[in-house]
Write a protein that holds these residues in place. Structure first.
Motif, short mmCIF file in Angstrom:
data_model
loop_
_atom_site.label_atom_id
_atom_site.label_comp_id
_atom_site.label_asym_id
_atom_site.label_seq_id
_atom_site.Cartn_x
_atom_site.Cartn_y
_atom_site.Cartn_z
N ASN A 43 66.05 0.20 -29.69
CA ASN A 43 66.76 1.26 -28.98
C ASN A 43 67.01 0.93 -27.52
O ASN A 43 67.43 1.77 -26.75
N THR A 44 66.77 -0.31 -27.14
CA THR A 44 66.98 -0.67 -25.74
C THR A 44 67.93 -1.84 -25.58
O THR A 44 67.99 -2.46 -24.54
N GLY A 45 68.70 -2.17 -26.61
CA GLY A 45 69.76 -3.16 -26.44
C GLY A 45 69.34 -4.56 -26.81
O GLY A 45 68.20 -4.87 -27.10
N ASN A 46 70.33 -5.45 -26.78
CA ASN A 46 70.15 -6.83 -27.22
C ASN A 46 69.15 -7.60 -26.38
O ASN A 46 68.47 -8.49 -26.87
N ALA A 60 79.51 12.41 -18.82
CA ALA A 60 78.12 11.92 -18.83
C ALA A 60 77.38 12.40 -17.58
O ALA A 60 77.96 12.60 -16.52
N THR A 61 76.08 12.56 -17.72
CA THR A 61 75.23 12.94 -16.59
C THR A 61 74.25 11.80 -16.31
O THR A 61 73.74 11.16 -17.23
N TRP A 62 74.00 11.55 -15.04
CA TRP A 62 73.09 10.47 -14.64
C TRP A 62 71.68 11.03 -14.50
O TRP A 62 71.42 11.88 -13.66
N GLN A 63 70.76 10.53 -15.32
CA GLN A 63 69.38 10.98 -15.29
C GLN A 63 68.41 9.82 -15.03
O GLN A 63 67.25 9.88 -15.42
N GLY A 64 68.92 8.79 -14.40
CA GLY A 64 68.06 7.66 -14.06
C GLY A 64 68.23 6.50 -15.02
O GLY A 64 68.81 6.63 -16.11
N THR A 65 67.71 5.34 -14.62
CA THR A 65 67.91 4.12 -15.40
C THR A 65 67.19 4.16 -16.75
O THR A 65 67.71 3.65 -17.75
N ASP A 66 65.99 4.73 -16.79
CA ASP A 66 65.25 4.76 -18.06
C ASP A 66 66.02 5.54 -19.12
O ASP A 66 66.14 5.10 -20.27
N HIS A 67 66.56 6.69 -18.73
CA HIS A 67 67.33 7.49 -19.68
C HIS A 67 68.62 6.76 -20.06
O HIS A 67 69.01 6.76 -21.24
N PHE A 68 69.26 6.12 -19.09
CA PHE A 68 70.50 5.40 -19.37
C PHE A 68 70.26 4.26 -20.37
O PHE A 68 71.03 4.07 -21.31
N LEU A 69 69.19 3.50 -20.17
CA LEU A 69 68.92 2.37 -21.05
C LEU A 69 68.49 2.79 -22.45
O LEU A 69 68.78 2.11 -23.43
N SER A 70 67.79 3.91 -22.55
CA SER A 70 67.34 4.37 -23.86
C SER A 70 68.42 5.13 -24.62
O SER A 70 68.44 5.13 -25.85
N ASP A 71 69.34 5.76 -23.88
CA ASP A 71 70.40 6.54 -24.53
C ASP A 71 71.69 6.41 -23.73
O ASP A 71 72.16 7.37 -23.11
N GLN A 124 67.74 0.19 -9.06
CA GLN A 124 68.34 0.64 -10.31
C GLN A 124 69.24 -0.46 -10.90
O GLN A 124 69.22 -0.71 -12.11
N ALA A 125 70.01 -1.10 -10.03
CA ALA A 125 70.89 -2.17 -10.49
C ALA A 125 70.09 -3.33 -11.07
O ALA A 125 70.44 -3.89 -12.12
N GLU A 126 69.00 -3.69 -10.41
CA GLU A 126 68.16 -4.78 -10.91
C GLU A 126 67.62 -4.48 -12.30
O GLU A 126 67.63 -5.34 -13.19
N THR A 127 67.17 -3.25 -12.50
CA THR A 127 66.62 -2.87 -13.80
C THR A 127 67.66 -3.01 -14.90
O THR A 127 67.39 -3.57 -15.97
N ILE A 128 68.87 -2.53 -14.64
CA ILE A 128 69.93 -2.60 -15.66
C ILE A 128 70.33 -4.05 -15.91
O ILE A 128 70.48 -4.48 -17.07
#
Length: 336
Positions: free
Chosen positions: A26-29, A170-181, A131-135
């Motif tokens: 659930n977190t991508g390739n 879309a709503t921005w709820q942080g990097t963790d939420h973005f990466l998981s969903d 945030q950019a580094e995490t993504i």
């Protein structure tokens, strides 16, 4: 004169042991695969005075630089040149043992006198460097040439920022939420202020061409609502912004990239730049969303590579110089 640097970058990927037997993630390739890093040297520039060419000086400089690379543990060395620069290509491939490796495209878009209208269906979010580094690490760490010190790039004073495009709903709820969903479609892009380092200038243009170019700028400035493309004043020194870290996913990713590029154009206009530039793989599907003028762009730049030591282990990717081109590459803005 010759300049070079050494850095650790991604040369391939390997399957993670933790997910080798799992069919879903659930977190991508980037969670199913891990990057394979290599210590790689880059020849930033080789210049020999015209009066001292054809004397073997360039060859000696390359050999001396490669010796420094080896002494500092570099496994590979690569360089970039124009595909039609036959003298440079011959020096590196015929005399120095380099192999033609990748042919990315340099895409150049002029900055007009008018601002571009952004799509109301796209929301653009300015990410913090963290945030950019995490993504980037979670989604793009396995991209070829991805720098292991991406945090240093994003926190550099020349990095203007990283921007994320998502659907307007879309709503921005942080990097963790973005990466998981993540949303069905999204795109990301960073901007580098190359204008602070150097300027460019086009010389040798006729008076007629200069006059025509000036006319387009006058009309564009006087009638911005017409949104006519105008030719910038490239005949005087001008600066540019470099777009890097371009990526995205989903059926609307190309449109998202287009919105980000339009946004980058407006940022460049505010900072009085003449052009917006990027470099992407020739196989990059997102390139269709990157506006550019063919007359200003280079469809095939040439990167050549050489393995510096036979005593190195082949590792997970074998001899990288023999690997086929991949869909995407990460171009480090520090090398522009």
């Amino acid at each position: 004169m010759i300049r070079g640097c050494i850095k650790t970058i991604t040369c391939g990927k390997k399957l993670s042991r933790n997910t080798k037997h799992s069919n879903t993630s659930n977190t991508g390739n980037s969670n199913r695969h891990l990057p394979v890093y290599a210590k790689v040297a880059y020849i930033l520039g080789l210049r020999v005075s015209p009066s001292h060419r054809r004397m073997g000086i360039g060859l000696k400089l390359v050999h001396r630089m490669e010796a420094w690379f080896r002494d500092n543990g570099a496994e590979y060395s690569y360089m970039a040149t124009e595909n039609d620069n036959l003298a440079s290509v011959k020096l590196f491939t015929d005399k120095c043992g380099y192999t033609k490796f990748r042919t990315p495209s340099i895409l150049v878009n002029p900055v007009f006198a008018h601002r571009l209208t952004l799509s109301p269906k796209v929301k653009i979010i300015h990410l913090t460097p963290s945030q950019a580094e995490t993504i980037y690490r979670r989604r793009f760490a396995t991209t070829e040439f991805f720098p292991r010190d991406i945090d240093a790039v994003l926190n550099n004073k020349l990095s203007i920022g990283t921007f994320l495009a998502v659907p307007d709903s879309a709503t921005w709820q942080g990097t963790d939420h973005f990466l998981s969903d993540p949303p069905k479609s999204w795109a990301i892009l960073s901007i580098w202020n190359s204008k602070e380092l150097f300027t460019l200038q086009v010389r040798g243009a006729s008076r007629v061409k200069r006059t025509l170019a000036k006319t387009t700028r006058v009309v564009d400035k006087a009638l911005p609502f017409l949104r006519l493309p105008s030719f910038p004043d490239f005949f005087r020194p001008f600066g540019f912004h470099f777009m890097y870290g371009i990526g995205g996913e989903g059926p609307e990713a190309v449109k998202m990239v287009k919105s980000l590029c339009d946004f980058a154009h407006n940022v460049a206009k505010e900072r009085d730049c003449g052009a917006v530039v990027t470099e992407v793989s020739g196989q990059e599907p997102l390139r269709f969303g990157i506006p550019h003028w063919k007359m200003l762009s280079c469809p095939e730049d040439l990167w050549c590579i050489k393995r510096l030591g036979e005593d190195y282990s082949d590792g997970s990717v074998g001899d990288w110089t023999k690997s086929p081109p991949r869909i995407s590459i990460f171009v480090d803005p520090r090398e522009v």
